[in-house]
Design an enzyme around this catalytic site. Structure first.
Site, PDB file in Angstrom:
ATOM      1  N   ASP A   6       0.861  -1.181   0.000  1.00 39.24           N
ATOM      2  CA  ASP A   6       0.000   0.000   0.000  1.00 39.24           C
ATOM      3  C   ASP A   6       0.898   1.231   0.000  1.00 39.24           C
ATOM      4  O   ASP A   6       1.791   1.354   0.841  1.00 39.24           O
ATOM      5  CB  ASP A   6      -0.876  -0.040   1.257  1.00 39.24           C
ATOM      6  CG  ASP A   6      -1.980   0.997   1.242  1.00 39.24           C
ATOM      7  OD1 ASP A   6      -2.201   1.625   0.190  1.00 39.24           O
ATOM      8  OD2 ASP A   6      -2.618   1.175   2.295  1.00 39.24           O
ATOM      9  N   ASP A  24      -3.701   2.488  -5.412  1.00 40.15           N
ATOM     10  CA  ASP A  24      -2.388   2.445  -4.750  1.00 40.15           C
ATOM     11  C   ASP A  24      -2.167   1.222  -3.871  1.00 40.15           C
ATOM     12  O   ASP A  24      -1.311   1.247  -3.010  1.00 40.15           O
ATOM     13  CB  ASP A  24      -2.174   3.723  -3.939  1.00 40.15           C
ATOM     14  CG  ASP A  24      -2.959   3.719  -2.638  1.00 40.15           C
ATOM     15  OD1 ASP A  24      -4.077   3.169  -2.623  1.00 40.15           O
ATOM     16  OD2 ASP A  24      -2.455   4.257  -1.647  1.00 40.15           O
ATOM     17  N   GLU A  25      -2.929   0.159  -4.089  1.00 35.39           N
ATOM     18  CA  GLU A  25      -2.681  -1.045  -3.289  1.00 35.39           C
ATOM     19  C   GLU A  25      -2.820  -2.296  -4.139  1.00 35.39           C
ATOM     20  O   GLU A  25      -3.601  -2.321  -5.083  1.00 35.39           O
ATOM     21  CB  GLU A  25      -3.696  -1.280  -2.159  1.00 35.39           C
ATOM     22  CG  GLU A  25      -4.292  -0.157  -1.473  1.00 35.39           C
ATOM     23  CD  GLU A  25      -5.534  -0.618  -0.701  1.00 35.39           C
ATOM     24  OE1 GLU A  25      -5.439  -1.548   0.123  1.00 35.39           O
ATOM     25  OE2 GLU A  25      -6.589  -0.027  -0.948  1.00 35.39           O
TER      26      GLU A  25
HETATM   27 MG   LIG Z   1      -2.482   3.874   0.444  1.00 32.70          MG
END
Ligand SMILES: [Mg+2]
Length: 424
Positions: free
Chosen positions: A20, A114-115
């Site tokens: 993340d 974003d992960e």
């Molecule tokens: Mg994040």
């Protein structure tokens, strides 16, 4: 594939990683403008109902969080620096992050902008143990993109996600199989992503605040508090969850939801917006390889009155047209009693894995889907930059970092409405 085993033996490899990015949008802005380093920076809308999309760690130490109203953030930090979001830039950086992940690990499942979850068990001969692979990924992201990220690792997908949250910022935390229950025991029950505020309240009534306490509750009592997910959550608390990559479809739903700056009063406008949402949900279904039988429309008036209405289809579908028909029919039944709308959401529930036929229609629809998605993204960025950030979430209440999956494979469409979110 995802069966539960219970030996918790130390030989098991904690090879499910959750990577993340830290304060992703804010970190990208600080990278682009190094004078912002060390300052309380947020990315988000500045309008009356603007919300924080991402907060830098200096902003977080002042109590500022994602999804917080911008007005509250300003009160907490009068010197706050507010940067309007740049969706194209984040999407581009997201693709670069995912390229690095795919470069090292074959099995990557991106879950938001974003992960991603990664199964690194097959990468060990080349790159070493999960700890070393996590360090390698983080180092490459730091060196090549100048951005911080964190990684959690476990034998279990939900535990890996909990671990990455604990590793932040700029850290990694890999939980050995036989340490899983001990790691979880002192954490608040709300750390489990399936436990929302409602379930949390039910557990608090039983005197359960920490994950370890779940183990002391008789199964029947736990089932009353948590419903059908009780056994799954109990197995997690016991350290026996072995959920890996790949989505389990049972009891899964996905959707999108928006709050507007101004009340919508024109029925045609509401109809138009919910049909756009229905299209977006259909695209999410196709991209995830799912079909649905249950379409849910949620509407909220400015006074907070909320209507949630669903309809069940004869045939499972991922067709935008079918979803549009359903949400419009649901809307027609409600709109006379809800003349002003502040929030609307469309959700597909009880997902099933798409069969070959559904996959084919996905293929034939792809070229149009690309363009739709691109223009949806552009529209979203306009709205997003202009005032409030639409507060996306899965409709089952789990708060999410704004942002949605970008490219998951070379064939899938890039980007997406930053306010619409994928379920985990
Ligand atoms: Mg994040």
């Amino acid at each position: 594939m995802d069966e539960q085993v219970s030996d918790g033996s130390p030989q098991e490899i904690p090879g499910v990683l959750h990577l993340d990015m830290d304060a992703f949008f804010a970190s990208v802005e600080v990278r682009e403008n190094p004078r912002l380093a060390g300052l309380p920076v947020v990315v988000g809308g500045t309008g009356a109902r603007g919300v924080v999309a991402a907060a830098s760690y200096p902003a977080r130490t002042r109590g500022i969080r994602s999804a917080m109203p911008m007005a509250t953030a300003r009160r907490l930090a009068p010197d706050l620096i507010i940067v309007p979001p740049r969706g194209d830039l984040y999407r581009e950086v997201s693709a670069q992050v995912m390229t690095i992940l795919h470069d090292v690990v074959a099995d990557v499942e991106q879950i938001s902008v974003d992960e991603a979850f990664l199964d690194v068990r097959g990468a060990r001969r080349l790159f070493g143990e999960p700890e070393q692979i996590a360090a390698l990924l983080r180092r490459r992201i730091r060196e090549e993109l100048d951005l911080p990220s964190s990684v959690g690792g476990s034998v279990s997908r939900p535990v890996a996600k909990i671990a990455s949250a604990r590793a932040k910022p700029d850290g990694q935390l890999i939980i050995p199989a036989d340490r899983t229950a001990d790691f979880l025991a002192p954490l608040p029950v709300g750390a489990i992503s399936g436990i929302g505020p409602k379930a949390q309240t039910a557990l608090e009534r039983l005197g359960v605040h920490r994950i370890g306490q779940l183990r002391d509750i008789p199964p029947a009592t736990l089932a009353r508090a948590l419903g059908p997910r009780a056994p799954e959550i109990r197995a997690l608390a016991d350290g026996n969850d072995r959920t890996g990559l790949g989505r389990r479809t049972k009891d899964r739903s996905l959707g999108t939801e928006r709050t507007w700056d101004e009340d919508l009063t024109d029925p045609d406008e509401v109809r138009r917006r919910i049909t756009v949402m229905a299209d977006d949900v259909a695209r999410q279904l196709r991209r995830g390889g799912f079909v649905t039988r249950t379409v849910v429309l949620k509407l909220r008036a400015p006074d907070g009155t909320t209507r949630t209405r669903s309809s069940t289809l004869d045939q499972p579908t991922s067709s935008g047209e079918r979803l549009r028909e359903q949400v419009v029919a649901l809307w027609e039944r409600e709109h006379s009693s809800l003349p002003r709308i502040r929030l609307a959401g469309v959700r597909a529930a009880h997902l099933e894995t798409a069969d070959g036929r559904a996959q084919q229609s996905e293929l034939s629809e792809r070229p149009a889907g690309w363009q739709d998605l691109e223009s949806a993204m552009d529209r979203a960025i306009e709205r997003f930059g202009a005032g409030s950030l639409g507060r996306g979430s899965t409709l089952d209440g789990a708060p999410r970092t704004p942002g949605r999956a970008g490219p998951q494979s070379p064939e899938s469409a890039p980007g997406g409405d930053p306010s619409a979110l994928r379920f985990p």
